[in-house]
Design a protein around this motif. Structure first.
Motif, PDB file in Angstrom:
ATOM      1  N   ASN A  31       0.804  -1.223   0.000  1.00 18.36           N
ATOM      2  CA  ASN A  31       0.000   0.000   0.000  1.00 18.36           C
ATOM      3  C   ASN A  31       0.839   1.277   0.000  1.00 18.36           C
ATOM      4  O   ASN A  31       0.287   2.378   0.132  1.00 18.36           O
ATOM      5  CB  ASN A  31      -0.945   0.005   1.205  1.00 18.36           C
ATOM      6  N   LYS A  32       2.158   1.123  -0.120  1.00 20.64           N
ATOM      7  CA  LYS A  32       3.064   2.281  -0.129  1.00 20.64           C
ATOM      8  C   LYS A  32       2.818   3.175   1.079  1.00 20.64           C
ATOM      9  O   LYS A  32       2.642   4.400   0.977  1.00 20.64           O
ATOM     10  CB  LYS A  32       2.908   3.086  -1.424  1.00 20.64           C
ATOM     11  N   ASP A  33       2.853   2.573   2.234  1.00 16.47           N
ATOM     12  CA  ASP A  33       2.635   3.276   3.493  1.00 16.47           C
ATOM     13  C   ASP A  33       3.976   3.819   3.993  1.00 16.47           C
ATOM     14  O   ASP A  33       4.941   3.063   4.173  1.00 16.47           O
ATOM     15  CB  ASP A  33       2.035   2.297   4.504  1.00 16.47           C
ATOM     16  N   GLU A  34       4.047   5.119   4.251  1.00 19.46           N
ATOM     17  CA  GLU A  34       5.297   5.729   4.704  1.00 19.46           C
ATOM     18  C   GLU A  34       5.745   5.172   6.045  1.00 19.46           C
ATOM     19  O   GLU A  34       6.948   4.969   6.276  1.00 19.46           O
ATOM     20  CB  GLU A  34       5.147   7.248   4.788  1.00 19.46           C
ATOM     21  N   SER A  35       4.806   4.912   6.929  1.00 20.84           N
ATOM     22  CA  SER A  35       5.177   4.403   8.249  1.00 20.84           C
ATOM     23  C   SER A  35       5.803   3.022   8.154  1.00 20.84           C
ATOM     24  O   SER A  35       6.707   2.671   8.921  1.00 20.84           O
ATOM     25  CB  SER A  35       3.939   4.372   9.163  1.00 20.84           C
ATOM     26  N   VAL A  36       5.356   2.223   7.205  1.00 21.20           N
ATOM     27  CA  VAL A  36       5.940   0.892   6.994  1.00 21.20           C
ATOM     28  C   VAL A  36       7.388   1.023   6.519  1.00 21.20           C
ATOM     29  O   VAL A  36       8.290   0.335   7.011  1.00 21.20           O
ATOM     30  CB  VAL A  36       5.106   0.083   5.974  1.00 21.20           C
ATOM     31  N   ALA A  37       7.617   1.919   5.569  1.00 20.32           N
ATOM     32  CA  ALA A  37       8.968   2.135   5.056  1.00 20.32           C
ATOM     33  C   ALA A  37       9.898   2.625   6.167  1.00 20.32           C
ATOM     34  O   ALA A  37      11.055   2.176   6.270  1.00 20.32           O
ATOM     35  CB  ALA A  37       8.937   3.147   3.916  1.00 20.32           C
ATOM     36  N   ILE A  38       9.399   3.513   7.008  1.00 18.08           N
ATOM     37  CA  ILE A  38      10.217   4.054   8.107  1.00 18.08           C
ATOM     38  C   ILE A  38      10.565   2.953   9.112  1.00 18.08           C
ATOM     39  O   ILE A  38      11.715   2.816   9.541  1.00 18.08           O
ATOM     40  CB  ILE A  38       9.477   5.220   8.796  1.00 18.08           C
ATOM     41  N   GLU A  39       9.577   2.150   9.470  1.00 15.29           N
ATOM     42  CA  GLU A  39       9.836   1.075  10.427  1.00 15.29           C
ATOM     43  C   GLU A  39      10.793   0.030   9.843  1.00 15.29           C
ATOM     44  O   GLU A  39      11.639  -0.510  10.558  1.00 15.29           O
ATOM     45  CB  GLU A  39       8.516   0.418  10.848  1.00 15.29           C
ATOM     46  N   ALA A  40      10.664  -0.230   8.562  1.00 16.10           N
ATOM     47  CA  ALA A  40      11.564  -1.181   7.914  1.00 16.10           C
ATOM     48  C   ALA A  40      12.998  -0.653   7.920  1.00 16.10           C
ATOM     49  O   ALA A  40      13.950  -1.399   8.185  1.00 16.10           O
ATOM     50  CB  ALA A  40      11.103  -1.454   6.487  1.00 16.10           C
ATOM     51  N   ALA A  48      21.389   5.307   4.189  1.00 16.05           N
ATOM     52  CA  ALA A  48      20.727   5.599   5.460  1.00 16.05           C
ATOM     53  C   ALA A  48      21.715   5.291   6.572  1.00 16.05           C
ATOM     54  O   ALA A  48      22.284   4.196   6.626  1.00 16.05           O
ATOM     55  CB  ALA A  48      19.468   4.751   5.607  1.00 16.05           C
ATOM     56  N   VAL A  49      21.953   6.279   7.470  1.00 17.99           N
ATOM     57  CA  VAL A  49      23.012   6.126   8.473  1.00 17.99           C
ATOM     58  C   VAL A  49      22.504   6.114   9.918  1.00 17.99           C
ATOM     59  O   VAL A  49      23.269   5.828  10.846  1.00 17.99           O
ATOM     60  CB  VAL A  49      24.078   7.234   8.312  1.00 17.99           C
ATOM     61  N   GLY A  50      21.237   6.428  10.139  1.00 16.58           N
ATOM     62  CA  GLY A  50      20.735   6.436  11.505  1.00 16.58           C
ATOM     63  C   GLY A  50      19.316   6.985  11.573  1.00 16.58           C
ATOM     64  O   GLY A  50      18.739   7.373  10.557  1.00 16.58           O
ATOM     65  N   TYR A  51      18.767   7.025  12.780  1.00 14.28           N
ATOM     66  CA  TYR A  51      17.424   7.588  12.931  1.00 14.28           C
ATOM     67  C   TYR A  51      17.255   8.142  14.342  1.00 14.28           C
ATOM     68  O   TYR A  51      17.972   7.773  15.285  1.00 14.28           O
ATOM     69  CB  TYR A  51      16.344   6.540  12.642  1.00 14.28           C
ATOM     70  N   ASP A  52      16.306   9.032  14.459  1.00 14.59           N
ATOM     71  CA  ASP A  52      15.929   9.622  15.740  1.00 14.59           C
ATOM     72  C   ASP A  52      14.412   9.642  15.773  1.00 14.59           C
ATOM     73  O   ASP A  52      13.786  10.430  15.057  1.00 14.59           O
ATOM     74  CB  ASP A  52      16.499  11.034  15.873  1.00 14.59           C
ATOM     75  N   GLY A  53      13.811   8.767  16.599  1.00 15.18           N
ATOM     76  CA  GLY A  53      12.358   8.628  16.559  1.00 15.18           C
ATOM     77  C   GLY A  53      11.974   8.054  15.209  1.00 15.18           C
ATOM     78  O   GLY A  53      12.463   6.997  14.807  1.00 15.18           O
ATOM     79  N   ASN A  54      11.115   8.770  14.491  1.00 13.43           N
ATOM     80  CA  ASN A  54      10.703   8.336  13.162  1.00 13.43           C
ATOM     81  C   ASN A  54      11.404   9.112  12.048  1.00 13.43           C
ATOM     82  O   ASN A  54      10.993   9.045  10.882  1.00 13.43           O
ATOM     83  CB  ASN A  54       9.184   8.468  13.006  1.00 13.43           C
ATOM     84  N   GLU A  55      12.441   9.850  12.408  1.00 12.90           N
ATOM     85  CA  GLU A  55      13.213  10.614  11.414  1.00 12.90           C
ATOM     86  C   GLU A  55      14.433   9.792  11.001  1.00 12.90           C
ATOM     87  O   GLU A  55      15.300   9.476  11.815  1.00 12.90           O
ATOM     88  CB  GLU A  55      13.670  11.937  12.005  1.00 12.90           C
ATOM     89  N   GLU A 108      25.012  15.903   4.241  1.00 14.45           N
ATOM     90  CA  GLU A 108      25.540  14.852   5.106  1.00 14.45           C
ATOM     91  C   GLU A 108      24.660  14.718   6.342  1.00 14.45           C
ATOM     92  O   GLU A 108      24.348  15.701   7.022  1.00 14.45           O
ATOM     93  CB  GLU A 108      26.967  15.224   5.523  1.00 14.45           C
ATOM     94  N   ASN A 109      24.202  13.471   6.615  1.00 11.53           N
ATOM     95  CA  ASN A 109      23.376  13.208   7.791  1.00 11.53           C
ATOM     96  C   ASN A 109      22.133  14.094   7.806  1.00 11.53           C
ATOM     97  O   ASN A 109      21.832  14.773   8.783  1.00 11.53           O
ATOM     98  CB  ASN A 109      24.204  13.412   9.064  1.00 11.53           C
ATOM     99  N   VAL A 110      21.396  14.079   6.682  1.00 13.08           N
ATOM    100  CA  VAL A 110      20.233  14.945   6.534  1.00 13.08           C
ATOM    101  C   VAL A 110      18.946  14.126   6.585  1.00 13.08           C
ATOM    102  O   VAL A 110      18.941  12.937   6.234  1.00 13.08           O
ATOM    103  CB  VAL A 110      20.279  15.740   5.213  1.00 13.08           C
ATOM    104  N   PRO A 111      17.829  14.722   7.007  1.00 19.01           N
ATOM    105  CA  PRO A 111      16.546  14.012   6.991  1.00 19.01           C
ATOM    106  C   PRO A 111      16.074  13.795   5.561  1.00 19.01           C
ATOM    107  O   PRO A 111      16.550  14.459   4.628  1.00 19.01           O
ATOM    108  CB  PRO A 111      15.613  14.960   7.751  1.00 19.01           C
ATOM    109  N   PHE A 112      15.128  12.896   5.382  1.00 13.83           N
ATOM    110  CA  PHE A 112      14.670  12.524   4.052  1.00 13.83           C
ATOM    111  C   PHE A 112      14.220  13.733   3.244  1.00 13.83           C
ATOM    112  O   PHE A 112      14.466  13.828   2.040  1.00 13.83           O
ATOM    113  CB  PHE A 112      13.530  11.510   4.166  1.00 13.83           C
ATOM    114  N   GLU A 113      13.570  14.689   3.895  1.00  8.11           N
ATOM    115  CA  GLU A 113      13.034  15.858   3.187  1.00  8.11           C
ATOM    116  C   GLU A 113      14.125  16.674   2.502  1.00  8.11           C
ATOM    117  O   GLU A 113      13.856  17.405   1.546  1.00  8.11           O
ATOM    118  CB  GLU A 113      12.251  16.751   4.152  1.00  8.11           C
ATOM    119  N   GLU A 114      15.368  16.558   2.966  1.00  4.42           N
ATOM    120  CA  GLU A 114      16.465  17.339   2.385  1.00  4.42           C
ATOM    121  C   GLU A 114      17.263  16.559   1.350  1.00  4.42           C
ATOM    122  O   GLU A 114      18.193  17.098   0.754  1.00  4.42           O
ATOM    123  CB  GLU A 114      17.405  17.838   3.486  1.00  4.42           C
TER     124      GLU A 114
END
Length: 361
Positions: free
Chosen positions: A274-283, A308-315, A335-341
């Motif tokens: 279903n192309k769910d963003e939350s699924v992709a993030i959890e994966a 992908a080098v790390g995460y903070d919460g769901n970021e 370098e070390n930027v969130p997905f939006e960047e």
């Protein structure tokens, strides 16, 4: 003079003339060249092996010209060969140590005479030209690798770099503790300012972190070039073999997000119909827990790869190798930027559009 005397004199003249023809004159004044000639990391294949004359390497004119996309024209009248690109024309004559270079720019012609280290040779109907002088006339760089004996030709911004693999990995580590390279980084001068090299650069970042040694984008590009001549086209299995790593599942096979493996890339697919963003993030979070050194993420809807080098919460945070300018640069803010960047996020593509994740061990 008696007719027979004229005949004998003429015969002597003919014999002397034949002895001084280029094909015969140089039959024994050269040595074999036993090493390789590499063009942007790719070995040039000669029908006739290069030779050495007075310490100078000479190669087949036709094969060298082909590497530069030049046409070749032979003149039997002048015993000369002409190599022509859309920018210059080079004329080299057998047994003559001057090369003529003509710069072609519209209707204007700029002619230059260049002294050669050694005159060209014609041996068994094959034209041999001094490789260093011709390469430099084409505007490329040439050097001799003292360790291997190979001749290294670098054109179009390509850089041979024998030192980064021995450099301290800390030189390329970011504040997050991960290796960071970007496509138009001036250290590497990848062709076209690195355009299209996102996967090559991502491999270099991840392999460096997995192995603990500095593997550079130039190193990875060289593996690709051995297969196709294009450093940006990734031969995945050849790359992992070259650097002593292997593909492993990015997710546990019992994970709810595990969608199987991609045989071509060694990547792991995400089960996300279903192309769910939350699924992709959890994966991705699960993949980073298994592989804290990072994972490569591929987006097919906009062909791009980043790490992908790390995460903070769901970021989720990424080392983004994107080319940020049409010039070589010394620093990048990606370098070390969130997905939006990232390049993908800025184009309005969802993080759920992940095609697969690549993990190495």
């Amino acid at each position: 003079m008696h007719k027979k005397a004229w005949s004998a004199l003429f015969t002597v003249f003919i014999v002397l003339t034949v002895l001084w023809l280029p094909g015969a004159a140089f039959a024994a004044d050269y040595d074999d060249f036993d090493a390789e000639v590499l063009y942007n990391g790719r070995q040039l294949r000669f029908d006739n092996a290069p030779i050495v004359v007075d310490g100078t390497a000479l190669v087949e004119a036709r094969t060298l010209a082909k590497a530069f996309g030049a046409s070749v024209k032979w003149s039997s009248n002048t015993q000369s060969v002409k190599l022509t690109t859309d920018k210059i024309a080079l004329v080299l004559e057998a047994d003559w140590d001057i090369m003529t270079k003509t710069s072609l720019s519209g209707n204007d012609e700029d002619l230059e005479k260049i002294a050669l280290a050694v005159a060209p040779r014609i041996i068994d109907d094959v034209a041999y030209v001094p490789v260093r002088d011709v390469v430099k006339a084409f505007g490329a760089k040439v050097e001799w690798d003292s360790d291997t004996g190979n001749i290294l030709i670098a054109a179009g911004g390509y850089r041979y770099n024998n030192t980064p693999a021995a450099s301290p990995l800390a030189d390329f580590r970011s504040g997050s503790g991960h290796t960071f390279y970007f496509q138009n980084q001036s250290d590497w001068e990848l062709p076209g300012y690195g355009s299209g090299y996102c996967w090559t650069v991502s491999y270099a970042m991840l392999i460096s972190d997995v192995t603990g040694r500095a593997v550079t984008p130039v190193d990875v590009a060289a593996v690709n070039e051995k297969k196709s001549g294009d450093g940006s086209y990734c031969y995945h299995w050849d790359i992992v073999k070259a650097f002593g790593v292997d593909f492993v599942p990015a997710l546990d096979e019992n994970s709810a997000y595990y969608g199987g493996r991609d045989s071509n890339s060694g990547g792991t697919k995400i089960k996300n119909a279903n192309k769910d963003e939350s699924v992709a993030i959890e994966a991705l979070k699960e993949a980073l827990n298994l592989h804290p050194e990072g994972v490569m993420v591929r987006y097919a809807s906009y062909p791009h790869t980043m790490v992908a080098v790390g995460y903070d919460g769901n970021e989720i945070y990424f080392n983004e190798p994107m080319q940020i300018s049409r010039k070589y640069m010394d620093s990048s803010s990606k370098e070390n930027v969130p997905f939006e960047e990232t390049c993908v996020g800025q184009r309005g593509i969802s993080i759920a559009e992940i095609t697969f994740i690549q993990a190495l061990r």
